[in-house]
Motif scaffolding. Structure first.
Motif, short mmCIF file in Angstrom:
data_model
loop_
_atom_site.label_atom_id
_atom_site.label_comp_id
_atom_site.label_asym_id
_atom_site.label_seq_id
_atom_site.Cartn_x
_atom_site.Cartn_y
_atom_site.Cartn_z
N SER A 165 -6.10 0.63 2.25
CA SER A 165 -4.73 0.22 2.58
C SER A 165 -3.68 0.93 1.72
CB SER A 165 -4.58 -1.30 2.39
OG SER A 165 -5.44 -1.99 3.27
N ILE A 166 -4.14 1.89 0.90
CA ILE A 166 -3.20 2.49 -0.04
C ILE A 166 -2.11 3.29 0.67
CG2 ILE A 166 -4.34 4.71 -0.52
CD1 ILE A 166 -3.87 3.93 -3.55
N ALA A 167 -2.49 3.95 1.79
CA ALA A 167 -1.49 4.70 2.55
C ALA A 167 -0.47 3.75 3.17
CB ALA A 167 -2.17 5.53 3.64
N ILE A 168 -0.96 2.58 3.59
CA ILE A 168 -0.06 1.57 4.17
C ILE A 168 0.90 1.06 3.10
CG2 ILE A 168 0.07 -0.55 5.52
CD1 ILE A 168 -1.53 1.77 6.81
N ASP A 169 0.38 0.83 1.89
CA ASP A 169 1.22 0.38 0.78
C ASP A 169 2.28 1.43 0.43
OD1 ASP A 169 -0.29 -1.92 0.67
OD2 ASP A 169 -1.61 -1.17 -0.91
N ALA A 170 1.85 2.69 0.41
CA ALA A 170 2.79 3.78 0.10
C ALA A 170 3.86 3.87 1.18
CB ALA A 170 2.03 5.10 -0.01
N LEU A 171 3.44 3.75 2.42
CA LEU A 171 4.40 3.79 3.53
C LEU A 171 5.39 2.63 3.42
CD1 LEU A 171 5.19 5.24 6.12
CD2 LEU A 171 3.55 3.80 7.35
N GLY A 172 4.91 1.48 2.95
CA GLY A 172 5.78 0.33 2.78
C GLY A 172 6.94 0.62 1.83
N LEU A 173 6.70 1.46 0.82
CA LEU A 173 7.78 1.83 -0.11
C LEU A 173 8.86 2.61 0.62
CD1 LEU A 173 5.81 2.88 -3.31
CD2 LEU A 173 7.22 0.84 -3.00
N CYS A 174 8.45 3.48 1.56
CA CYS A 174 9.42 4.24 2.35
C CYS A 174 10.23 3.33 3.27
CB CYS A 174 8.71 5.30 3.19
SG CYS A 174 8.09 6.67 2.21
N LEU A 175 9.68 2.15 3.53
CA LEU A 175 10.36 1.21 4.42
C LEU A 175 11.19 0.18 3.65
CD1 LEU A 175 7.42 0.60 6.91
CD2 LEU A 175 9.29 2.23 7.13
N GLY A 176 11.26 0.36 2.31
CA GLY A 176 12.13 -0.51 1.51
C GLY A 176 11.43 -1.63 0.79
N ASN A 177 10.09 -1.63 0.73
CA ASN A 177 9.38 -2.69 -0.01
C ASN A 177 9.69 -2.59 -1.50
OD1 ASN A 177 8.32 -3.48 2.39
ND2 ASN A 177 6.21 -2.87 1.96
N ARG A 178 9.45 -3.69 -2.19
CA ARG A 178 9.74 -3.73 -3.62
C ARG A 178 8.84 -2.76 -4.39
NH1 ARG A 178 9.14 -9.13 -7.45
NH2 ARG A 178 9.79 -8.14 -9.41
N ALA A 179 9.44 -2.03 -5.34
CA ALA A 179 8.69 -1.07 -6.16
C ALA A 179 8.44 -1.64 -7.55
CB ALA A 179 9.47 0.23 -6.27
N GLU A 180 7.27 -1.35 -8.10
CA GLU A 180 6.93 -1.79 -9.44
C GLU A 180 6.43 -0.60 -10.25
OE1 GLU A 180 4.15 -4.95 -9.23
OE2 GLU A 180 5.50 -6.32 -8.16
N ALA A 181 6.66 -0.66 -11.55
CA ALA A 181 6.25 0.44 -12.43
C ALA A 181 4.74 0.65 -12.39
CB ALA A 181 6.70 0.16 -13.86
N SER A 182 3.98 -0.43 -12.13
CA SER A 182 2.52 -0.34 -12.12
C SER A 182 1.99 0.53 -10.98
CB SER A 182 1.90 -1.74 -12.02
OG SER A 182 2.34 -2.39 -10.84
N THR A 183 2.83 0.83 -9.97
CA THR A 183 2.37 1.66 -8.85
C THR A 183 2.36 3.14 -9.22
OG1 THR A 183 4.61 1.78 -7.94
CG2 THR A 183 3.19 0.03 -7.13
N VAL A 184 3.00 3.51 -10.34
CA VAL A 184 3.00 4.91 -10.77
C VAL A 184 1.64 5.23 -11.39
CG1 VAL A 184 4.12 6.64 -12.23
CG2 VAL A 184 5.49 4.82 -11.18
N ARG A 185 1.06 6.33 -10.97
CA ARG A 185 -0.26 6.73 -11.47
C ARG A 185 -0.22 6.88 -12.99
NH1 ARG A 185 -5.04 9.19 -9.84
NH2 ARG A 185 -5.83 10.81 -11.23
N PRO A 186 -1.20 6.32 -13.71
CA PRO A 186 -1.22 6.43 -15.18
C PRO A 186 -1.10 7.88 -15.64
CG PRO A 186 -2.90 4.88 -14.44
CD PRO A 186 -2.34 5.53 -13.22
N GLY A 187 -0.20 8.11 -16.60
CA GLY A 187 0.02 9.46 -17.12
C GLY A 187 1.12 10.22 -16.41
#
Length: 553
Positions: free
Chosen positions: A36-58
């Motif tokens: 579901s990761i692609a769906i989650d990523a697509l959700g960000l393009c649709l205005g879903n809430r963003a969190e710092a934890s979604t940024v890949r470590p490093g």
């Protein structure tokens, strides 16, 4: 439709660039691979809430962009034109998330607020998640599903607009009513004050006139004496009245003119002076003859002036401003009277607005009832196909004028019976988890066919379904994919085999780091993946044969 999705440093994805096609796309992968990761990523393009934890470590930031074709989406194209964000027949949504949690959104390269991403996203994609079945237990969500199926947007807008008008007038009425007690007290005070001032009836310039006349009468004796003394000096003074002296001077000036004509003007000026003195004397005499020192009139002026001063002190204004103060109080009293009239008018407006709202709400309710019967039959047929041959689905609608809301006056309840002889009951009381999944999926597929959204995503909505029922679900989604782009994240081979294309999600660990990838499968790879879904890690000739039978694309 969705053409391409690019993902950079999002969760466990380092980089992905996915191309999508029309029809139904099956997405499968091992448990925990991040299907579901692609769906989650697509959700960000649709205005879903963003969190710092979604940024890949490093990484400093994550970036996701989605490219859409707008050839068959006139509503989205018009929205972009209305917001000055048009870019021919394509649209690119992009979102960046910094490691501190701050994010930015872009449409066609232009920075925009998240609200605009959400507004446009609703016209591009509809997402049906695995928890949608549970949301279906709520009456408000049931109403949304029915309205989506009915697609009576104009009726909904009319009801919402008339409701907003009603609430606006109701608010104004409440504000007037809340201040009514204050207005009544103020009105009583004003009525007393205005009545008192009306009774006194001070004229606009009366104070200045009274003050002038009072001053004259108050100094009457001194005024008479001064006038008489002045006349004495001008006419009667034996030792040298002004008029006598001027006559002597004129005689002397005439004698001087005989000696020198240059002195002619002196005589003229003295003659003019004599005329002025004589006229002054006459005017002063007439004034003195007409001067009346009436003690009764003076007493009246004294009384009037005293009352003016008293009222001015009482109203905390100067005597000079009392008349204007009276007019202002009159105006305020009239305004309070008009407020009372306005209160009655607004109450009538509110009642009229309520009747207008109810009329719109009734039309909406009638439309809901009509489409509810249509949806009843389709969902009942759908759950028969989904291994509930004796099931029956009914939407119960009740109209109540007192339950006013932006969505009308309806209360709605999905009712179902799953076994013969059992009465219809609310879906939350009757359906088991598996039955709820099947009913919910049937409703989602049916309503999705009626909605104009060009891309639909089903994220593991087939949880709790297996066997022949799963095959029916797969056929439903494929049928939907004939007219709409469908992305389906699934773990069921019977569903995945119905896709027009298939993408596989894989997770790998290298050098202490985990990465997820997603790749399209060719026909041979699809058979192998379906075989894995059927038999697990051990793939046999039987599972391969079964996989070939399942594969339709």
């Amino acid at each position: 439709m969705l053409c391409q999705l690019s993902i950079n440093n999002f969760a466990i994805v380092r980089f992905l660039e996915l191309d999508f096609k029309a029809g139904m796309t099956s997405i499968t992968g091992e448990t925990g691979a991040g299907k579901s990761i692609a769906i989650d990523a697509l959700g960000l393009c649709l205005g879903n809430r963003a969190e710092a934890s979604t940024v890949r470590p490093g990484a400093d930031k994550a970036e996701v962009s989605a490219r859409f074709s707008l050839l068959d989406i006139p509503l989205a194209k018009r929205w972009l034109e209305d917001n000055d964000l048009d870019l021919d027949d394509e649209c690119i949504l992009r979102r960046t998330i910094n490691s501190d949690g701050r994010s930015r959104a872009y449409i066609n390269g232009n920075p925009v607020p998240l609200s605009q991403l959400r507004a446009l996203g609703q016209l591009l994609i509809g997402i049906h998640g695995q928890h949608a079945h549970h949301a279906m237990l709520k009456s408000e969500h049931q109403l949304t599903l029915l309205d989506s199926y009915a697609n009576h947007r104009m009726l909904l807008d009319s009801v919402s607009a008339s409701y907003q008008r009603y609430k606006l007038i109701e608010k104004e009425l409440k504000q007037l009513q809340q201040s009514q007690h204050e207005r009544i007290a103020r009105k009583q005070l004003l009525q007393y004050q205005v009545e008192e001032l009306n009774e006194f009836n001070l004229g606009e310039h009366e104070f200045d006139e009274i003050e002038t006349e009072h001053k004259k009468l108050a100094n009457g004796t001194a005024l008479v004496q001064a006038c008489q003394h002045t006349l004495f000096l001008l006419q009667d003074n034996e030792q040298g009245a002004v008029e006598s002296v001027l006559n002597l001077a004129i005689d002397q000036a005439q004698e001087l003119e005989g000696y020198d004509t240059a002195l002619n003007s002196i005589g003229n000026m003295l003659n003019d002076a004599l005329i002025q003195v004589q006229e002054s004397s006459s005017e002063l005499q007439r004034y003195l003859d007409g001067l009346e020192l009436d003690p009764d009139h003076f007493a009246y002026l004294e009384q009037r002036l005293s009352k003016i001063m008293q009222l001015a002190r009482k109203h905390h204004v100067s005597a000079k401003d009392l008349y204007q103060h009276h007019q202002a109080l009159n105006q305020e009293l009239s305004s309070l009277d008009s407020d009372e009239e306005k209160l009655d008018e607004i109450a009538e407006q509110l009642q009229s607005c309520k009747q207008g709202f109810i009329a719109h709400a009734k039309k909406l309710s009638q439309s809901r009832s009509r489409y509810a019967k249509e949806l009843d039959k389709q969902v009942t047929q759908s759950i028969h196909e989904l291994s509930m041959p004796k099931g029956k689905f009914v939407i119960d609608i009740h109209f109540n004028e007192e339950l006013m809301s932006p969505n009308g006056c309806d209360t709605i309840e999905f009712q179902v019976t799953t076994n013969p002889g059992q009465p219809l009951q609310p879906i939350s009381k009757v359906a088991s988890g598996g039955e709820l999944s099947r009913i919910g999926l049937g409703i989602q597929v049916i309503t999705a066919k009626k909605v104009a959204t060009p891309t639909l995503i089903f994220d593991e909505v087939d949880v709790g379904i297996s066997g022949p029922t799963a095959a029916v679900v797969g056929k439903m989604l494929r049928s939907l994919g004939e007219s709409t782009q469908v992305l389906c994240v699934t773990h069921l081979p019977q569903v995945a085999g119905n896709g027009h294309q298939h993408m596989f999600v894989n997770k790998q660990s290298k050098a202490g780091q985990t990465e997820t990838s997603m790749v399209p499968l060719d026909k041979t790879q699809r058979i192998e993946e379906l075989a894995r879904l059927l038999g697990g890690d051990t793939i046999t000739s039987n599972t391969l044969a079964n996989a070939k039978e399942l594969l339709r694309g």
